[in-house]
Design an enzyme around this catalytic site. Structure first.
Site, PDB file in Angstrom:
ATOM      1  N   GLY A 139       0.790  -1.225   0.000  1.00 13.33           N
ATOM      2  CA  GLY A 139       0.000   0.000   0.000  1.00 13.33           C
ATOM      3  C   GLY A 139       0.825   1.279   0.000  1.00 13.33           C
ATOM      4  O   GLY A 139       0.263   2.370   0.100  1.00 13.33           O
ATOM      5  N   SER A 143       4.228  -0.032  -6.934  1.00 14.93           N
ATOM      6  CA  SER A 143       3.915  -0.120  -8.368  1.00 14.93           C
ATOM      7  C   SER A 143       4.156   1.230  -9.048  1.00 14.93           C
ATOM      8  O   SER A 143       4.810   1.299 -10.091  1.00 14.93           O
ATOM      9  CB  SER A 143       2.487  -0.612  -8.599  1.00 14.93           C
ATOM     10  OG  SER A 143       1.544   0.218  -7.970  1.00 14.93           O
ATOM     11  N   ASP A 187      -1.180   7.881  -7.073  1.00 13.33           N
ATOM     12  CA  ASP A 187       0.131   7.322  -6.733  1.00 13.33           C
ATOM     13  C   ASP A 187       1.214   7.863  -7.659  1.00 13.33           C
ATOM     14  O   ASP A 187       2.315   8.210  -7.225  1.00 13.33           O
ATOM     15  CB  ASP A 187       0.113   5.791  -6.846  1.00 13.33           C
ATOM     16  CG  ASP A 187      -0.895   5.151  -5.908  1.00 13.33           C
ATOM     17  OD1 ASP A 187      -1.495   5.880  -5.096  1.00 13.33           O
ATOM     18  OD2 ASP A 187      -1.090   3.924  -6.006  1.00 13.33           O
TER      19      ASP A 187
HETATM   20  P1  ADP Z   1       1.716  -1.476  -3.978  1.00 12.42           P
HETATM   21  O1  ADP Z   1       1.762  -0.534  -5.114  1.00 12.42           O
HETATM   22  O2  ADP Z   1       0.807  -1.063  -2.897  1.00 12.42           O
HETATM   23  O3  ADP Z   1       3.058  -1.816  -3.440  1.00 12.42           O
HETATM   24  P2  ADP Z   1       0.644  -3.175  -6.029  1.00 12.42           P
HETATM   25  O4  ADP Z   1      -0.065  -4.477  -5.962  1.00 12.42           O
HETATM   26  O5  ADP Z   1      -0.058  -2.039  -6.656  1.00 12.42           O
HETATM   27  O6  ADP Z   1       1.098  -2.840  -4.541  1.00 12.42           O
HETATM   28  O7  ADP Z   1       2.007  -3.368  -6.816  1.00 12.42           O
HETATM   29  C1  ADP Z   1       2.892  -4.405  -6.442  1.00 12.42           C
HETATM   30  C2  ADP Z   1       3.427  -5.061  -7.707  1.00 12.42           C
HETATM   31  O8  ADP Z   1       4.268  -4.142  -8.433  1.00 12.42           O
HETATM   32  C3  ADP Z   1       4.315  -6.254  -7.410  1.00 12.42           C
HETATM   33  O9  ADP Z   1       3.551  -7.431  -7.209  1.00 12.42           O
HETATM   34  C4  ADP Z   1       5.174  -6.314  -8.664  1.00 12.42           C
HETATM   35  O10 ADP Z   1       4.469  -6.941  -9.732  1.00 12.42           O
HETATM   36  C5  ADP Z   1       5.344  -4.844  -9.019  1.00 12.42           C
HETATM   37  N1  ADP Z   1       6.586  -4.329  -8.412  1.00 12.42           N
HETATM   38  C6  ADP Z   1       6.695  -3.349  -7.513  1.00 12.42           C
HETATM   39  N2  ADP Z   1       7.982  -3.134  -7.168  1.00 12.42           N
HETATM   40  C7  ADP Z   1       8.716  -4.020  -7.859  1.00 12.42           C
HETATM   41  C8  ADP Z   1      10.105  -4.336  -7.940  1.00 12.42           C
HETATM   42  N3  ADP Z   1      11.000  -3.701  -7.187  1.00 12.42           N
HETATM   43  N4  ADP Z   1      10.494  -5.302  -8.788  1.00 12.42           N
HETATM   44  C9  ADP Z   1       9.591  -5.957  -9.546  1.00 12.42           C
HETATM   45  N5  ADP Z   1       8.274  -5.723  -9.498  1.00 12.42           N
HETATM   46  C10 ADP Z   1       7.821  -4.785  -8.670  1.00 12.42           C
HETATM   47 MG    MG Z   2       0.150  -0.015  -6.351  1.00  7.43          MG
END
Ligand code: ADP
Ligand code: MG
Length: 398
Positions: A139, A143, A187
């Site tokens: 959260g 992403s 975001d």
């Molecule tokens: P949040 O944005 O709240 O952290 P989301 O579900 O929107 O959660 O996004 C998480 C997803 O973004 C991960 O499951 C992955 O697919 C991608 N992601 C985020 N950071 C990375 C990273 N450092 N390396 C690879 N994928 C990532």
């Molecule tokens: Mg996200």
């Protein structure tokens, strides 16, 4: 837990992205960008209704190292997963072309494609490596940090001119169309426009973006408290809430819920999901503005009250909270050290943001964490917020 010193949270992903790039491609990257995660102080589920939001960019974030590739190919390394992928890019990339790609690659390749469409580079062959200090899927918007770091690094590589709002929109399009998450623009805008020691007031209709003052640190501080709950059904619930908002706007004959006149008698006869959407979004927009005024006037009590009301609206009216977060909010808000606390972000788990007396965070958690563990069997932890600048190209990384 406290947030890392800001330099560690920022420098570590940059170092790891550069290292992964060198390991994979045997040369130094041409450009490196860093984009932060975010916490929203107030104004949730308003961005996609052209409303108001008030995020802070954090010191944690994602770094992307890029360079050109001679062939029309895209090679991407995810340092945090120790995985990589490759794709030919001799034509437009459609979402279905990514069906065999790992989940993370949809964000990275999707952003490569939407950024290409927005910036029109002369040649598209590229290599990139990404590494992040934002916890994934909790959260704090790992992403958007990923998307914005990729778009910003490509902007540098391609020497393109694109304004921050358009860059954020390209990142949102990647998340909407390639990762399948129907998110608003909060975001991505927070990650682009964050400002050291400030929150950012964004009008999601006009795209007016202004810095908002935060209380002096010897008067009050914002902290994050992790509920330790991660829910996986957020995409469908999120899409349902958006549909309720769009349905309500259509029923009332307005472009978005930003335009609703709350005295409109037809609101009472809308289907209940649409009525709740109207109630939440219109009241939340109002609360954002009142919260900003309260902070500017140094009225922490009033600011805290708006946060508590916001949580109640998100939980009871808009139903995007969950039992554990509600218990955590109840425990935190019961403390004399707390002016107000609310869930932050999309909901269904994740973090609370709380406005507390300076230096009282650890004392607060000594009482809250055991009570929370006893009631829900989970571990609540505190993270201090370091309000930080938005996405940038990194000057030096060797
Ligand atoms: P949040 O944005 O709240 O952290 P989301 O579900 O929107 O959660 O996004 C998480 C997803 O973004 C991960 O499951 C992955 O697919 C991608 N992601 C985020 N950071 C990375 C990273 N450092 N390396 C690879 N994928 C990532
Ligand atoms: Mg996200």
């Amino acid at each position: 837990m406290t947030e890392h010193a800001s330099d560690t949270a920022t420098i570590d992903p940059i170092k790891r992205a550069v290292h992964a790039y060198r390991e994979a491609f045997g040369e130094m990257p041409t450009r490196v960008a860093f984009a932060p995660g975010r916490a929203n102080l107030i104004g949730d589920h308003t961005d996609y209704c052209e409303g108001f939001v008030l995020p802070i960019a954090l010191s944690i974030g994602c770094a992307c190292a890029v360079g050109s590739a001679e062939a029309a190919s895209l090679e991407v390394v995810a340092a945090d997963f120790n995985e990589s992928t490759r794709l030919e890019v001799d034509g437009p990339i459609e979402p279905d072309d990514l069906n065999d790609q790992p989940g993370w690659a949809r964000y990275a390749i999707g952003t490569f494609e939407t950024a290409s469409r927005a910036m029109r580079p002369a040649s598209r062959g590229a290599r990139m490596a990404i590494a992040s200090s934002v916890p994934l899927g909790s959260g704090l918007s790992s992403s958007a940090a990923l998307e914005v770091s990729v778009a910003m690094a490509l902007k540098g590589l391609w020497d393109a001119s694109i304004d921050g709002v358009d860059l954020a929109r390209a990142c949102q399009a990647a998340e909407n169309n390639y990762a399948g998450m129907p998110c608003g623009l909060l975001d991505q805008l927070a990650s682009v426009f964050g400002a050291t020691d400030h929150a950012v007031r964004i009008d999601c209709r006009t795209m007016d973006i202004e810095r908002a003052e935060l209380p002096n640190r010897d008067v009050a501080e914002f902290v994050l408290i992790d509920s330790d709950v991660r829910h996986s059904h957020t995409t469908s619930a999120y899409a349902e809430r958006r549909a309720s908002c769009e349905g309500a706007a259509a029923s009332l004959g307005v472009r978005s819920l930003r335009d609703v006149d709350t005295s409109d008698e037809r609101i009472g006869s809308l289907p209940s999901d649409q009525r709740d959407a109207v109630l939440h979004v219109t009241s939340e927009n109002d609360r954002v503005l009142r919260f900003i005024d309260a902070l500017a006037a140094g009225d922490l009590k009033a600011a805290g009250e708006r946060m508590v009301e916001s949580h109640r609206s998100l939980s009871e009216t808009y139903r995007v909270s969950c039992d554990e977060i509600d218990v955590l909010a109840e425990l935190v808000n019961a403390s004399d050290d707390v002016f107000g606390a609310r869930m932050t972000g999309g909901g269904f788990g994740g973090w609370l943001v709380a406005l507390i007396r300076p230096g009282s965070g650890e004392r607060l958690m000594e009482r809250v964490a055991p009570a929370y563990a006893e009631r829900v069997g989970r571990n609540a932890t505190l993270r201090h917020i370091v309000p930080s600048d938005g996405a940038r190209l990194v000057e030096s990384w060797s």
